[in-house]
Design an enzyme around this catalytic site. Structure first.
Site, PDB file in Angstrom:
ATOM      1  N   HIS A 150     128.037 113.181  58.282  1.00 33.72           N
ATOM      2  CA  HIS A 150     127.491 114.520  58.082  1.00 33.72           C
ATOM      3  C   HIS A 150     128.425 115.617  58.597  1.00 33.72           C
ATOM      4  CE1 HIS A 150     125.820 114.009  62.278  1.00 33.72           C
ATOM      5  NE2 HIS A 150     126.114 115.301  62.333  1.00 33.72           N
ATOM      6  N   ASP A 180     125.862 106.849  58.592  1.00 35.32           N
ATOM      7  CA  ASP A 180     126.355 108.160  59.030  1.00 35.32           C
ATOM      8  C   ASP A 180     127.698 108.050  59.737  1.00 35.32           C
ATOM      9  OD1 ASP A 180     126.361 110.895  59.189  1.00 35.32           O
ATOM     10  OD2 ASP A 180     125.170 110.999  61.013  1.00 35.32           O
ATOM     11  N   GLY A 252     128.076 120.134  67.677  1.00 40.15           N
ATOM     12  CA  GLY A 252     129.525 120.087  67.858  1.00 40.15           C
ATOM     13  C   GLY A 252     129.974 118.774  68.463  1.00 40.15           C
ATOM     14  N   ASN A 253     129.026 118.027  69.090  1.00 37.89           N
ATOM     15  CA  ASN A 253     129.348 116.717  69.659  1.00 37.89           C
ATOM     16  C   ASN A 253     129.326 115.603  68.614  1.00 37.89           C
ATOM     17  OD1 ASN A 253     128.125 117.833  72.601  1.00 37.89           O
ATOM     18  ND2 ASN A 253     129.790 116.360  72.721  1.00 37.89           N
ATOM     19  N   SER A 254     128.862 115.879  67.405  1.00 38.69           N
ATOM     20  CA  SER A 254     128.785 114.837  66.375  1.00 38.69           C
ATOM     21  C   SER A 254     130.143 114.169  66.182  1.00 38.69           C
ATOM     22  CB  SER A 254     128.357 115.436  65.036  1.00 38.69           C
ATOM     23  OG  SER A 254     126.985 115.554  64.955  1.00 38.69           O
ATOM     24  N   LEU A 309     118.271  92.996  47.721  1.00 38.38           N
ATOM     25  CA  LEU A 309     117.308  92.220  46.940  1.00 38.38           C
ATOM     26  C   LEU A 309     116.840  92.962  45.698  1.00 38.38           C
ATOM     27  CD1 LEU A 309     114.988  90.580  49.629  1.00 38.38           C
ATOM     28  CD2 LEU A 309     117.166  89.775  48.698  1.00 38.38           C
ATOM     29  N   GLY A 310     116.800  94.267  45.746  1.00 36.00           N
ATOM     30  CA  GLY A 310     116.356  95.031  44.582  1.00 36.00           C
ATOM     31  C   GLY A 310     114.845  95.109  44.458  1.00 36.00           C
TER      32      GLY A 310
END
Length: 418
Positions: A150, A180, A252-254, A309-310
């Site tokens: 992100h 992520d 900002g730490n992401s 598996l769908g």
């Protein structure tokens, strides 16, 4: 009096009779507030076309620096040594994107154009720059950088700034929205590299340091402990296995580093729970082991390969379990089957109850989803189901989970408290 009432009475009687008729013939068309909506448990909910696989990149897996096991003796009075070990490898990431927006419809009116001569009568669009701030961690001498998806999602340009003052543009090697995580690469010499610890050895109560660039003020270190491990069911990602910490994590730490008292990487800071947008002592990091495995796949394969598996699954309540003749609410109901998916080819049908996968009973749908994701596509997988009150065994060939459709919103995503 009767003469005035009768003209109004017959329409009321007719309406009541029609309502009763609809209730008897079409009960399923009426809204039911007690009906449980289907939830994603083991797979996507809609049919997905076959994946157009890109050529596998001819890149070796990055050689990361593995840290020695943490020594849990008497704690130090200062963690400056750990910071000096880890902080140089934590970078600031500035991602930007240029967007075009249509001019306001009123600007096509000559009356309004006379007040905006500088824009000209032919201008129909204008540009603006969107920017997003985050952090990243250099994990190999080759210049590979781990960060959050992100942080760089939809960016046209990504700039990386090192602690020593050097700055450079980064190349996106690959992203994995479902965990992520993203991998970047920078081309600089003599890069500082962080060591990775075995996150399976992380224990609740261990001291943890969070390093990143909160609010763009510059590289910052905060301290706390490991509050919990194996956190899931948070609704943040499709695949969740978070380390929880009370070390302060802010916007900002992401993508920054969560390290142990010896400066080794424990996890990649990702998100917080917060009512105010600031740190409230509940932060989450992706474990180093998971980040390492995704790093290897994105570099060598260009994508993360997961089993699939769908099926669309719905949680099994006690009432539903009783209606299927089950003593306990064990398993999940198959609410839908993806056309031409592995489950459809194996003969699974909507309404079946999936009780066990590879002999293991389904006690937690999300945990089962993660286990299936770790199975290599093409593997034969035994299943146990209940259909029309009869227990059945069948074998399914695991497919490859389709890549999620990633849309770029007009605005760059704001780091989720990280």
């Amino acid at each position: 009096m009767r003469r005035y009432v009768l003209p109004y009475l017959w329409p009321v009687i007719t309406g009541v009779l029609l309502a009763i008729l609809v209730l008897l013939l079409l009960p399923e068309q009426l809204p039911n507030p007690f009906r449980e909506p289907p939830t994603q448990a083991t797979s996507p909910t809609v049919a997905t076309p076959p994946i157009a696989l890109n050529p596998v990149p001819n890149r070796p897996a990055p050689e990361v620096h593995q840290a020695a096991p943490l020594s849990r003796n008497q704690g130090p009075a200062s963690y400056s040594h750990a910071v000096e070990q880890a902080a140089p490898a934590v970078v600031n990431i500035y991602s930007s994107r240029i967007v075009e927006r249509d001019q306001h419809p009123l600007m096509s009116d000559p009356f309004f154009q006379q007040f905006f001569d500088d824009q000209g009568s032919d201008a129909t669009t204008h540009h603006r720059m969107l920017s997003s701030l985050g952090s990243g961690v250099i994990v190999s001498d080759d210049g590979y950088v781990l960060t959050n998806h992100h942080v760089i999602n939809g960016a046209d340009e990504i700039q990386v700034a090192l602690r020593d003052g050097r700055e450079t543009l980064a190349e996106v090697i690959g992203t994995d929205p479902e965990s992520d995580l993203a991998v970047l690469r920078i081309d600089l010499d003599d890069l500082p590299v962080i060591e990775l610890t075995d996150s399976a050895d992380v224990a609740v109560g261990d001291v943890a340091l969070a390093i990143g660039n909160p609010f763009g003020v510059g590289q910052t270190v905060t301290m706390g402990i490991i509050s919990a491990t194996g956190r899931n069911h948070l609704g943040l990602n499709a695949y969740e296995d978070f380390i929880q910490t009370d070390a302060a994590i802010n916007p900002g730490n992401s993508g920054g580093a969560l390290v142990n008292p010896e400066g080794a990487l424990v996890g990649i800071n990702t998100a917080i729970f917060s009512r105010s947008g600031g740190s409230q002592g509940i932060g989450f990091a992706i474990p180093a082991n998971l980040a390492h495995s995704i790093l290897d796949e994105l570099v060598t394969q260009g994508r993360v390969i997961r089993g699939w598996l769908g099926i669309e699954a719905q949680a099994l309540s006690r009432e539903l379990a009783a209606s299927f003749g089950l003593q306990t609410p064990q398993g999940v109901i198959i609410a839908g089957v993806v056309s031409d998916g592995p489950a459809a080819k194996a003969g699974l049908e909507p309404g079946d109850v999936l009780l066990a996968v590879d002999g293991q009973p389904i006690l937690d749908a999300r945990a089962t989803m993660s286990e299936i994701a770790s199975i290599p596509p093409g593997t034969s997988l035994p299943l146990t189901i209940v259909r029309s009150g009869e227990r059945m065994n069948m074998t399914l060939e695991v497919g490859e989970r389709p890549l999620p459709a990633v849309t770029n919103d007009e605005e760059l995503p704001r780091p989720r408290g990280s």
